[in-house]
Motif scaffolding. Sequence first.
Motif, PDB file in Angstrom:
ATOM      1  N   GLN A 163       1.191  -1.069  -0.093  1.00 50.93           N
ATOM      2  CA  GLN A 163      -0.355   0.357   0.415  1.00 50.93           C
ATOM      3  C   GLN A 163       1.040   1.212  -0.009  1.00 50.93           C
ATOM      4  N   PRO A 164       0.691   2.131  -0.813  1.00 55.04           N
ATOM      5  CA  PRO A 164       1.078   3.759  -1.281  1.00 55.04           C
ATOM      6  C   PRO A 164       1.213   4.019   0.328  1.00 55.04           C
ATOM      7  N   GLU A 165       1.797   5.296   0.183  1.00 55.41           N
ATOM      8  CA  GLU A 165       1.700   6.297   1.782  1.00 55.41           C
ATOM      9  C   GLU A 165       0.913   7.231   1.213  1.00 55.41           C
ATOM     10  N   ALA A 166       0.318   8.078   2.117  1.00 61.43           N
ATOM     11  CA  ALA A 166      -0.682   9.345   1.334  1.00 61.43           C
ATOM     12  C   ALA A 166       0.185  10.104   1.304  1.00 61.43           C
ATOM     13  N   ILE A 167      -0.149  10.722   0.344  1.00 58.45           N
ATOM     14  CA  ILE A 167       0.200  11.792  -0.050  1.00 58.45           C
ATOM     15  C   ILE A 167      -0.806  12.849  -0.308  1.00 58.45           C
ATOM     16  N   ASP A 168      -0.917  14.632  -0.331  1.00 56.41           N
ATOM     17  CA  ASP A 168      -1.797  15.017   0.110  1.00 56.41           C
ATOM     18  C   ASP A 168      -2.216  15.593  -2.392  1.00 56.41           C
ATOM     19  N   LEU A 169      -2.908  15.456  -2.359  1.00 52.74           N
ATOM     20  CA  LEU A 169      -2.740  16.097  -3.192  1.00 52.74           C
ATOM     21  C   LEU A 169      -3.393  17.373  -4.198  1.00 52.74           C
ATOM     22  N   CYS A 170      -3.766  17.649  -2.378  1.00 53.42           N
ATOM     23  CA  CYS A 170      -4.457  19.287  -3.704  1.00 53.42           C
ATOM     24  C   CYS A 170      -3.043  20.064  -3.243  1.00 53.42           C
ATOM     25  N   ALA A 171      -2.280  19.898  -2.147  1.00 47.02           N
ATOM     26  CA  ALA A 171      -1.257  20.812  -2.281  1.00 47.02           C
ATOM     27  C   ALA A 171      -0.663  19.792  -3.710  1.00 47.02           C
ATOM     28  N   GLN A 172      -0.682  18.750  -3.937  1.00 45.60           N
ATOM     29  CA  GLN A 172       0.145  18.768  -5.048  1.00 45.60           C
ATOM     30  C   GLN A 172       0.019  19.092  -6.574  1.00 45.60           C
ATOM     31  N   ARG A 173      -1.313  19.351  -6.890  1.00 45.89           N
ATOM     32  CA  ARG A 173      -2.338  20.852  -7.377  1.00 45.89           C
ATOM     33  C   ARG A 173      -1.888  21.987  -7.669  1.00 45.89           C
ATOM     34  N   ASP A 174      -2.063  22.302  -6.079  1.00 50.56           N
ATOM     35  CA  ASP A 174      -1.777  23.526  -6.024  1.00 50.56           C
ATOM     36  C   ASP A 174      -0.538  23.932  -6.470  1.00 50.56           C
ATOM     37  N   SER A 175       0.863  23.165  -5.977  1.00 48.70           N
ATOM     38  CA  SER A 175       2.261  23.512  -6.526  1.00 48.70           C
ATOM     39  C   SER A 175       2.137  23.020  -8.285  1.00 48.70           C
ATOM     40  N   LEU A 176       1.743  22.699  -8.580  1.00 50.00           N
ATOM     41  CA  LEU A 176       1.850  22.690 -10.286  1.00 50.00           C
ATOM     42  C   LEU A 176       1.178  22.995 -11.157  1.00 50.00           C
ATOM     43  N   LEU A 177       0.313  23.756 -10.270  1.00 44.61           N
ATOM     44  CA  LEU A 177      -0.573  24.385 -11.456  1.00 44.61           C
ATOM     45  C   LEU A 177       0.033  26.355 -10.968  1.00 44.61           C
ATOM     46  N   ALA A 178       0.715  26.240  -9.757  1.00 45.24           N
ATOM     47  CA  ALA A 178       1.726  27.156 -10.428  1.00 45.24           C
ATOM     48  C   ALA A 178       3.182  27.343 -10.916  1.00 45.24           C
ATOM     49  N   GLU A 179       3.872  25.980 -11.005  1.00 43.12           N
ATOM     50  CA  GLU A 179       4.369  25.648 -11.407  1.00 43.12           C
ATOM     51  C   GLU A 179       4.561  26.000 -13.231  1.00 43.12           C
ATOM     52  N   CYS A 180       3.281  25.296 -13.466  1.00 45.19           N
ATOM     53  CA  CYS A 180       2.841  25.675 -14.493  1.00 45.19           C
ATOM     54  C   CYS A 180       1.714  26.205 -15.663  1.00 45.19           C
ATOM     55  N   ALA A 181       2.073  27.498 -14.359  1.00 41.41           N
ATOM     56  CA  ALA A 181       0.969  27.984 -15.020  1.00 41.41           C
ATOM     57  C   ALA A 181       0.782  28.918 -15.992  1.00 41.41           C
ATOM     58  N   ALA A 182       2.176  29.416 -16.839  1.00 40.83           N
ATOM     59  CA  ALA A 182       2.743  30.238 -18.654  1.00 40.83           C
ATOM     60  C   ALA A 182       2.532  29.439 -19.282  1.00 40.83           C
ATOM     61  N   GLU A 183       2.701  27.629 -19.211  1.00 44.72           N
ATOM     62  CA  GLU A 183       2.396  26.741 -20.196  1.00 44.72           C
ATOM     63  C   GLU A 183       1.236  26.976 -20.676  1.00 44.72           C
ATOM     64  N   LEU A 184      -0.166  26.384 -19.045  1.00 44.59           N
ATOM     65  CA  LEU A 184      -1.442  26.076 -18.993  1.00 44.59           C
ATOM     66  C   LEU A 184      -2.092  27.425 -20.273  1.00 44.59           C
ATOM     67  N   ALA A 185      -1.765  28.356 -19.663  1.00 44.54           N
ATOM     68  CA  ALA A 185      -1.871  29.641 -19.884  1.00 44.54           C
ATOM     69  C   ALA A 185      -2.631  29.487 -21.794  1.00 44.54           C
ATOM     70  N   GLU A 186      -0.888  29.033 -22.038  1.00 42.17           N
ATOM     71  CA  GLU A 186      -1.385  29.235 -23.769  1.00 42.17           C
ATOM     72  C   GLU A 186      -1.394  28.520 -23.898  1.00 42.17           C
ATOM     73  N   ILE A 187      -2.217  27.009 -23.797  1.00 40.65           N
ATOM     74  CA  ILE A 187      -2.687  26.141 -24.046  1.00 40.65           C
ATOM     75  C   ILE A 187      -4.582  26.022 -24.495  1.00 40.65           C
ATOM     76  N   ARG A 188      -4.538  27.066 -22.768  1.00 39.84           N
ATOM     77  CA  ARG A 188      -6.163  27.550 -23.034  1.00 39.84           C
ATOM     78  C   ARG A 188      -6.445  28.789 -23.567  1.00 39.84           C
ATOM     79  N   GLN A 189      -5.201  29.328 -24.126  1.00 42.82           N
ATOM     80  CA  GLN A 189      -5.421  30.944 -25.282  1.00 42.82           C
ATOM     81  C   GLN A 189      -5.850  29.935 -26.662  1.00 42.82           C
ATOM     82  N   GLN A 190      -5.701  28.369 -26.928  1.00 38.87           N
ATOM     83  CA  GLN A 190      -5.499  27.791 -28.264  1.00 38.87           C
ATOM     84  C   GLN A 190      -7.310  27.411 -28.209  1.00 38.87           C
ATOM     85  N   PHE A 191      -7.664  27.760 -27.439  1.00 35.17           N
ATOM     86  CA  PHE A 191      -9.331  26.790 -27.587  1.00 35.17           C
ATOM     87  C   PHE A 191     -10.376  27.686 -26.545  1.00 35.17           C
TER      88      PHE A 191
END
Length: 264
Positions: A163-191
């Motif tokens: 059984q893997p150790e529990a992960i705080d997925l909400c914290a991981q999500r927030d960190s990823l969104l911050a790190e990838c903000a520019a690239e995600l914004a570029e994708i959003r602009q295409q659609f």
Amino acid sequence: MQGYTEKMRTQLSNPVQYQLLLNDHSIDLNPYLGKRISLRFTGNIACVHCHKPIKKTFNQGYCYPCFIMKPENCHYHLGTCREPAWGEKFCFQAHVVYLANSSSIKVGITRQSQIPTRWIDQGAVQALPIFKVGSRYMAGLIEVVLAKHVSDKTSWQKMLKSQPEAIDLCAQRDSLLAECAAELAEIRQQFAPAMMELLPDEKVVEIEFPIHHYPDKLKSFNFDTTPEVSGILQGIKGQYLLLDTGVLNIRKFGGYELEFVAET
């Protein structure tokens, strides 16, 4: 019972309920935990999509013409899709980009209609949707961006060992969104704006699998070299049967004709 198999049918409960599918037969597997079962490959294979007899499968049960490509390589918009009707039915519907904890944290995508089945199939003990998007192609683009920071693969060996150790997925999500903000914004602009929806209020889904005992050693069975597999069923996780003699990935052998025998 005998028939051509598909990936096991699952139902999210505590624990997950599993059914082995052999043509029209649907076998509840959870009651066989702790009992000896046997699966024998007859030598016959058929595509899980078109059902034509074949000698070799691609992508877990398909013949080559029915093989599905990676979502980020979709070329429907270029007018060169070899199965446009299939693409319109399956690719252009709501998809979800998610984080999951299977062997460790990973990013993945699935059709919205496949939640929570997709998470169960991957052996995830936790899952968190983070984006809802309008197409498989768009989901694939987001996955590629996030996969620069977290894996997009599951280590099946690690997933089946414990059984893997529990992960705080909400914290991981927030960190990823911050790190990838520019690239995600570029994708959003295409659609169109409505095509990409952030899901900030989703809750983590916890998944428990029916396991009496994790395997001490991982011996993976292959019907192409070992036509008959038997042993005491000690657990089920993802699409794997955990036997006291080894582990068997049922999904890998989609389209194989199997005979199922169990201890009563």
